[in-house]
Design a protein around this motif. Structure first.
Motif, PDB file in Angstrom:
ATOM      1  N   PRO A   1       0.946  -1.397  -0.016  1.00 21.21           N
ATOM      2  CA  PRO A   1      -0.099   0.098  -0.253  1.00 21.21           C
ATOM      3  C   PRO A   1       0.594   1.372   0.039  1.00 21.21           C
ATOM      4  CG  PRO A   1      -0.866  -1.363   1.578  1.00 21.21           C
ATOM      5  CD  PRO A   1       0.407  -2.138   1.000  1.00 21.21           C
ATOM      6  N   PHE A   2       1.943   1.204   0.638  1.00 24.05           N
ATOM      7  CA  PHE A   2       3.088   2.472   0.723  1.00 24.05           C
ATOM      8  C   PHE A   2       3.503   2.698  -0.630  1.00 24.05           C
ATOM      9  CE2 PHE A   2       2.906   0.774   5.202  1.00 24.05           C
ATOM     10  CZ  PHE A   2       2.513   1.876   5.682  1.00 24.05           C
ATOM     11  N   PHE A   3       4.026   1.703  -1.563  1.00 18.78           N
ATOM     12  CA  PHE A   3       4.504   1.832  -2.629  1.00 18.78           C
ATOM     13  C   PHE A   3       3.594   1.993  -3.786  1.00 18.78           C
ATOM     14  CE2 PHE A   3       8.052  -1.001  -0.676  1.00 18.78           C
ATOM     15  CZ  PHE A   3       8.848   0.052  -0.691  1.00 18.78           C
ATOM     16  N   ALA A   4       2.178   1.316  -3.483  1.00 16.28           N
ATOM     17  CA  ALA A   4       1.275   1.414  -4.815  1.00 16.28           C
ATOM     18  C   ALA A   4       0.705   2.823  -4.807  1.00 16.28           C
ATOM     19  CB  ALA A   4       0.406   0.447  -4.644  1.00 16.28           C
ATOM     20  N   SER A   5       0.342   3.421  -3.571  1.00 12.77           N
ATOM     21  CA  SER A   5      -0.481   4.697  -3.490  1.00 12.77           C
ATOM     22  C   SER A   5       0.310   5.740  -2.836  1.00 12.77           C
ATOM     23  CB  SER A   5      -1.978   4.367  -2.869  1.00 12.77           C
ATOM     24  OG  SER A   5      -1.813   3.749  -1.469  1.00 12.77           O
ATOM     25  N   GLY A   6       1.583   5.860  -2.759  1.00  9.14           N
ATOM     26  CA  GLY A   6       2.331   6.860  -1.925  1.00  9.14           C
ATOM     27  C   GLY A   6       1.774   8.224  -2.268  1.00  9.14           C
ATOM     28  N   ARG A   7       1.847   8.379  -3.676  1.00 10.85           N
ATOM     29  CA  ARG A   7       1.299   9.760  -4.234  1.00 10.85           C
ATOM     30  C   ARG A   7       0.070  10.187  -3.829  1.00 10.85           C
ATOM     31  NH1 ARG A   7       2.736  10.429 -10.246  1.00 10.85           N
ATOM     32  NH2 ARG A   7       2.246   8.306 -10.170  1.00 10.85           N
TER      33      ARG A   7
END
Length: 132
Positions: free
Chosen positions: A122-128
């Motif tokens: 979740p941190f890498f996929a939706s960081g922005r």
């Protein structure tokens, strides 16, 4: 009101997470394949034992949304979690019973890598999206 507060809570990008985790599984399995063919398919099986039940959970848990569906959402989460645990147990049993030879270390290590990947996705996929 801010833009974020008027949007409400949306569904997580499950399909994107599943793709990211699948790519990680392919790379981990290929890395084990360099060790041996048995380690490679054992790693693949360990990752699939993780991914398939989690896919079931995601389908079950995120099929309802909205405040009016709160009871259905909670029920779906509990059913999804129970189904996920049962599927994991069944898949581990099937692999240990029917797959020989098996590299148990590769199987469990890949399962553990997929678990950590699940926490980090979740941190890498939706960081922005979380920073907006």
């Amino acid at each position: 009101m801010t833009k974020a507060s008027t949007r409400g809570i949306g569904r997580p990008p499950i399909a994107r997470w599943f793709v990211i985790q699948s790519v990680v599984l392919v790379f981990v399995s290929l890395a084990f394949l360099f060790r041996s063919q048995v380690a490679g398919y054992s790693a693949l099986l360990g990752g699939l034992i993780f991914l398939l039940p989690h896919g079931y959970f995601a389908l079950k848990a995120f099929r309802y949304s909205g405040a009016r569906s709160a009871r259905k959402i909670m029920s779906s989460f509990y059913q999804g979690e129970a189904g996920k645990l049962i599927l994991c147990a069944i898949l581990f049993t099937m692999v240990f019973k029917w797959i020989q030879p098996l590299d148990v270390a590769a199987l469990f290590l890949t399962f553990a890598i997929m678990l950590v990947t699940n926490w980090l996705t979740p941190f890498f996929a939706s960081g922005r999206a979380q920073r907006n």
